[in-house]
Write a protein that holds these residues in place. Structure first.
Motif, PDB file in Angstrom:
ATOM      1  N   UNK A 123      44.117  32.637  43.096  1.00 59.47           N
ATOM      2  CA  UNK A 123      43.051  32.465  43.936  1.00 59.47           C
ATOM      3  C   UNK A 123      42.286  33.581  44.129  1.00 59.47           C
ATOM      4  N   UNK A 124      41.867  34.222  43.004  1.00 52.26           N
ATOM      5  CA  UNK A 124      41.103  35.450  43.104  1.00 52.26           C
ATOM      6  C   UNK A 124      41.946  36.932  43.074  1.00 52.26           C
ATOM      7  N   UNK A 125      43.024  36.869  43.389  1.00 51.36           N
ATOM      8  CA  UNK A 125      43.731  38.137  43.627  1.00 51.36           C
ATOM      9  C   UNK A 125      44.742  38.203  42.464  1.00 51.36           C
ATOM     10  N   UNK A 126      45.028  39.804  42.071  1.00 51.63           N
ATOM     11  CA  UNK A 126      45.867  39.929  41.074  1.00 51.63           C
ATOM     12  C   UNK A 126      47.293  39.508  41.302  1.00 51.63           C
ATOM     13  N   UNK A 127      48.172  38.940  40.449  1.00 54.90           N
ATOM     14  CA  UNK A 127      49.219  38.532  40.663  1.00 54.90           C
ATOM     15  C   UNK A 127      50.282  39.294  39.664  1.00 54.90           C
ATOM     16  N   UNK A 128      49.955  39.342  38.595  1.00 62.79           N
ATOM     17  CA  UNK A 128      50.756  39.896  37.632  1.00 62.79           C
ATOM     18  C   UNK A 128      49.962  40.644  36.375  1.00 62.79           C
ATOM     19  N   UNK A 129      50.645  41.764  35.533  1.00 64.17           N
ATOM     20  CA  UNK A 129      49.978  42.193  34.485  1.00 64.17           C
ATOM     21  C   UNK A 129      51.162  42.130  33.504  1.00 64.17           C
ATOM     22  N   UNK A 130      50.754  41.723  32.219  1.00 63.14           N
ATOM     23  CA  UNK A 130      51.590  41.230  31.084  1.00 63.14           C
ATOM     24  C   UNK A 130      51.231  42.307  30.105  1.00 63.14           C
ATOM     25  N   UNK A 131      52.116  43.056  29.591  1.00 64.62           N
ATOM     26  CA  UNK A 131      51.966  44.097  28.326  1.00 64.62           C
ATOM     27  C   UNK A 131      52.402  43.303  27.335  1.00 64.62           C
ATOM     28  N   UNK A 132      51.796  42.701  26.359  1.00 66.08           N
ATOM     29  CA  UNK A 132      52.420  42.181  24.948  1.00 66.08           C
ATOM     30  C   UNK A 132      52.626  42.874  23.750  1.00 66.08           C
ATOM     31  N   UNK A 133      53.201  44.017  23.958  1.00 61.65           N
ATOM     32  CA  UNK A 133      53.210  44.810  22.768  1.00 61.65           C
ATOM     33  C   UNK A 133      54.312  44.302  21.553  1.00 61.65           C
ATOM     34  N   UNK A 134      54.854  43.212  21.608  1.00 65.73           N
ATOM     35  CA  UNK A 134      56.100  42.893  20.814  1.00 65.73           C
ATOM     36  C   UNK A 134      55.386  42.515  19.315  1.00 65.73           C
ATOM     37  N   UNK A 135      54.136  42.140  19.501  1.00 58.96           N
ATOM     38  CA  UNK A 135      53.505  41.620  18.061  1.00 58.96           C
ATOM     39  C   UNK A 135      52.286  42.428  17.660  1.00 58.96           C
ATOM     40  N   UNK A 136      52.314  43.757  18.340  1.00 59.81           N
ATOM     41  CA  UNK A 136      51.109  44.519  18.079  1.00 59.81           C
ATOM     42  C   UNK A 136      51.338  45.398  16.763  1.00 59.81           C
TER      43      UNK A 136
END
Length: 80
Positions: free
Chosen positions: A9-22
């Protein structure tokens, strides 16, 4: 690397840092990334979710699905 952000609804809920396959190359290659996030909205009103992404450092472009390969996002409503 790349960060993914989930908004509700327009507000930040979560940040995900997907480094596993970087791969750490001059460009970020992220293949077959899978993650899950459980939200408990506690409402019967319509809820809108959005996914955003951005580089977490450095300069340059970030491309998601530049070769038009299959991509998907799955949302599930779990009734109790």
């Amino acid at each position: 690397g790349i960060n993914f952000y989930i908004y509700k609804n327009g507000s930040s809920l979560a940040q995900i840092n997907p480094y596993a396959n970087y791969l750490g190359a001059a460009y970020a290659l992220l293949s077959q990334y899978t993650n899950s996030y459980l939200d408990s909205p506690a409402t019967t009103s319509a809820t809108t979710y959005a996914i955003y992404f951005a580089r977490n450092n450095g300069a340059g472009n970030v491309y998601i699905n530049p070769n038009n390969e299959l991509s998907s996002i799955v949302l599930m409503e779990i009734g109790v």
